[in-house]
Design a protein around this motif. Sequence first.
Motif, mmCIF file in Angstrom:
data_model
loop_
_atom_site.group_PDB
_atom_site.id
_atom_site.type_symbol
_atom_site.label_atom_id
_atom_site.label_comp_id
_atom_site.label_asym_id
_atom_site.label_seq_id
_atom_site.Cartn_x
_atom_site.Cartn_y
_atom_site.Cartn_z
ATOM 1 N N GLU A 176 0.807 -1.223 0.000
ATOM 2 C CA GLU A 176 0.000 0.000 0.000
ATOM 3 C C GLU A 176 0.837 1.269 0.000
ATOM 4 O OE1 GLU A 176 -3.830 -2.165 2.136
ATOM 5 O OE2 GLU A 176 -2.433 -0.970 3.339
ATOM 6 N N MET A 178 3.842 1.685 -1.179
ATOM 7 C CA MET A 178 4.513 1.865 -2.480
ATOM 8 C C MET A 178 3.506 2.266 -3.559
ATOM 9 S SD MET A 178 6.985 -1.347 -1.961
ATOM 10 C CE MET A 178 8.070 -1.362 -0.515
ATOM 11 N N ALA A 179 2.339 1.642 -3.532
ATOM 12 C CA ALA A 179 1.291 2.019 -4.481
ATOM 13 C C ALA A 179 0.853 3.463 -4.234
ATOM 14 C CB ALA A 179 0.098 1.070 -4.357
ATOM 15 N N GLN A 181 2.610 5.860 -2.942
ATOM 16 C CA GLN A 181 3.675 6.764 -3.384
ATOM 17 C C GLN A 181 3.674 6.899 -4.910
ATOM 18 O OE1 GLN A 181 5.599 8.839 -2.080
ATOM 19 N NE2 GLN A 181 7.268 9.154 -3.525
ATOM 20 N N TYR A 182 3.399 5.810 -5.610
ATOM 21 C CA TYR A 182 3.316 5.885 -7.075
ATOM 22 C C TYR A 182 2.165 6.798 -7.489
ATOM 23 C CZ TYR A 182 2.860 4.530 -11.964
ATOM 24 O OH TYR A 182 2.761 4.554 -13.340
ATOM 25 N N LEU A 183 1.007 6.622 -6.854
ATOM 26 C CA LEU A 183 -0.143 7.465 -7.192
ATOM 27 C C LEU A 183 0.156 8.930 -6.872
ATOM 28 C CD1 LEU A 183 -3.120 5.239 -5.954
ATOM 29 C CD2 LEU A 183 -2.413 5.664 -8.321
ATOM 30 N N LEU A 186 2.195 10.231 -9.566
ATOM 31 C CA LEU A 186 1.341 10.351 -10.748
ATOM 32 C C LEU A 186 0.478 11.616 -10.685
ATOM 33 C CD1 LEU A 186 1.073 8.400 -13.134
ATOM 34 C CD2 LEU A 186 -0.870 7.347 -11.981
ATOM 35 N N GLU A 187 -0.103 11.896 -9.509
ATOM 36 C CA GLU A 187 -0.943 13.096 -9.382
ATOM 37 C C GLU A 187 -0.130 14.343 -9.699
ATOM 38 O OE1 GLU A 187 -3.985 12.701 -9.220
ATOM 39 O OE2 GLU A 187 -4.173 10.697 -8.342
ATOM 40 N N VAL A 189 2.558 14.632 -11.708
ATOM 41 C CA VAL A 189 2.891 14.832 -13.130
ATOM 42 C C VAL A 189 1.635 15.049 -13.965
ATOM 43 C CG1 VAL A 189 5.065 13.549 -12.997
ATOM 44 C CG2 VAL A 189 2.979 12.359 -13.745
ATOM 45 N N ARG A 190 0.495 14.518 -13.508
ATOM 46 C CA ARG A 190 -0.729 14.752 -14.268
ATOM 47 C C ARG A 190 -1.276 16.146 -14.020
ATOM 48 N NH1 ARG A 190 -4.325 9.290 -13.940
ATOM 49 N NH2 ARG A 190 -4.532 9.939 -11.783
ATOM 50 N N ARG A 200 -7.364 9.807 -1.728
ATOM 51 C CA ARG A 200 -6.907 8.449 -1.996
ATOM 52 C C ARG A 200 -5.435 8.289 -1.632
ATOM 53 N NH1 ARG A 200 -6.912 5.822 -7.967
ATOM 54 N NH2 ARG A 200 -5.587 7.635 -8.235
ATOM 55 N N TYR A 204 -3.806 5.687 1.417
ATOM 56 C CA TYR A 204 -2.825 4.614 1.313
ATOM 57 C C TYR A 204 -1.460 4.998 1.860
ATOM 58 C CZ TYR A 204 -6.278 1.952 -1.098
ATOM 59 O OH TYR A 204 -7.420 1.248 -1.370
#
Lengths: 361, 361
Positions: A176, A178-179, A181-183, A186-187, A189-190, A200, A204
């Motif tokens: 959780e 690591m996921a 941190q990836y999200l 992502l937020e 750069v998006r 969210r 996590y």
Amino acid sequence: MAASSSSSALSAVSVIRSDVDRELSSFCASHRGLLLEIGEELAPAMDSLEAMVSGGKRLRPTFAYWGWRGAGGAAGDERMVRAAASLEFLQACALVHDDVIDNSDTRRGAPATHKRMAKLHADQGWGGDSEEFGQGAAILIGDLCLAWSDEMYQASGFPPQTLQGGRPPFDAMRTEVMAGQYLDTLEQVRGTATREAALRVMRYKAAKYTVERPLHLGAALAGRGEELAGAYTDYGIPLGIAFQLRDDVLGVFGDPSTTGKPAGDDLREGKRTLIVAETLSRSGAADAERFLSLLGTPDLSVESVEWMCGLIESSGALAACESMVSEYAERAVAALDSPELDESARGPLGDLVVAATRRSH
Amino acid sequence: MAASSSSSALSAVSVIRSDVDRELSSFCASHRGLLLEIGEELAPAMDSLEAMVSGGKRLRPTFAYWGWRGAGGAAGDERMVRAAASLEFLQACALVHDDVIDNSDTRRGAPATHKRMAKLHADQGWGGDSEEFGQGAAILIGDLCLAWSDEMYQASGFPPQTLQGGRPPFDAMRTEVMAGQYLDTLEQVRGTATREAALRVMRYKAAKYTVERPLHLGAALAGRGEELAGAYTDYGIPLGIAFQLRDDVLGVFGDPSTTGKPAGDDLREGKRTLIVAETLSRSGAADAERFLSLLGTPDLSVESVEWMCGLIESSGALAACESMVSEYAERAVAALDSPELDESARGPLGDLVVAATRRSH
């Protein structure tokens, strides 16, 4: 269950702290020996690793320990202290790698691990690029921390069967964070900044990782994981979100001497926090556009930081976040009424709500 | 114990391969579900992770499996297949992170994970720097692999007490490969290229990690770790060094279609391999100086690569490495005479010497 005063809140956190510090020091001492047997040149890497592990508020071990106590586990059990302390190695990995990913210069007021290792490279006059060496070394130091986290957990002294019972929350916690941190990456750069996306990531990366899963782990090791799962989720998720919101407010307005980060740092980094989402949704189009265009500018001027902070306040976002902190903290405290919870843990878990959400850490 | 033919060598490697593939696919399928529950945007990260895990020669699982069989473990035990397969997640972490650290563009003929994630960033037109996003994502993907390695090991189905018995080699393997990788990075930036330094890196990053520790793990899970430790070390260390030497020769002279890397790639990367150390110590001062000055030049011309390959041959370094490969392979085969070793594993472990050291992989 009323939350108690600030000084007893501190004692709920600190009751396990020196034990955790001692166990981490002892683990590091034995593993320093292993590394130096492989090569004496590993000493500076071990120094950097130990510097990361020896700092911090020990929040995850503290929640794991009170999760254990709340499930009827014995006070001061050394096996539980070691299992709880093992979470600090996971946290050290997350911080060392996050700092590489975010290209952060500092951590807790000191140079980030990759900066520290880059300085070693430069001081020694080694070939190649110092920054690249520092990043590579920090990736490996974080990897060691991650591997040592479950090594320390498995070596905590609990019977293997008991440890196996704690694996579901232990494993979920790692996936959780690591996921999450990836999200989070992502937020950024998006360039989106919605309330849902921010919540969210908080769920996590902060709530489950910092509070809920450590509590679940403690309960599972006490053999009462299933009975307490619901109460700990009801307490842990709102508390974790409240804690992260408090951290986000401090990351914008906070005093560098207590947070270890300069004021406005989160604005320069461009973090898509809930306070940013609230500011954008509560501001007029022109202000929102200017705010977004400034967000994530590394060399943001003091004047721009002041203007952004002003908009966060005048839009009502700050007040909204503060009232969310209070509301979530109350929900966490209410969950402590669960009849499943051992009486000994109610007070300390209430104190931890205060400690995690007060206006200065 | 004579080593057998090349086709039976292949079968010793491949006997467990499809089982390992199946277990890894099954683990990935369930964990893809976990990730997508957290956020559907995690799909491309999971795709990259699975691409890394689905390739490779499965050397470490193969040695773990034959380590188990050599200690009397039953053929085809599914628990052992899963415990062996878990080492592929560790290897995936090592490769993904190494490629970030070394800034490698390709892996097994396909884009490296950070390149693949950088391309996703560019294709989506996200904000910020594509390379930085790719590196950050690859760090997190590698972290997931590392966490999932011990998760899969602990969930292999062996009784918890048995798993605990396998932890010493499992833990040592992780610490040693990371320490070895750090020393490897250090040798490159220090610009040294001694035989001793190259042998130390090979010992930890290749011999112990690829051969000896997997064998120890298999024996420990069969409950005969102590009895077989010596024989597996005597077989594993020389075989691992021979294997790495073969890989180093292929990294300089090899055919890109079989190694997945362009010829001369190791020279461009500036790896301080034993073949480099041998070349320098066997060449005159002027040639050695020129060789060292070219080593690690990213845009090394075809002519320079040809000159360097010529010096490696004419200095006698290539012949010395080839004879070391043979000598070490013989030492590995001799260790299979140990009376502790179960008869069923002698042939396959002999075949693996052939498979790991022949002139094309």
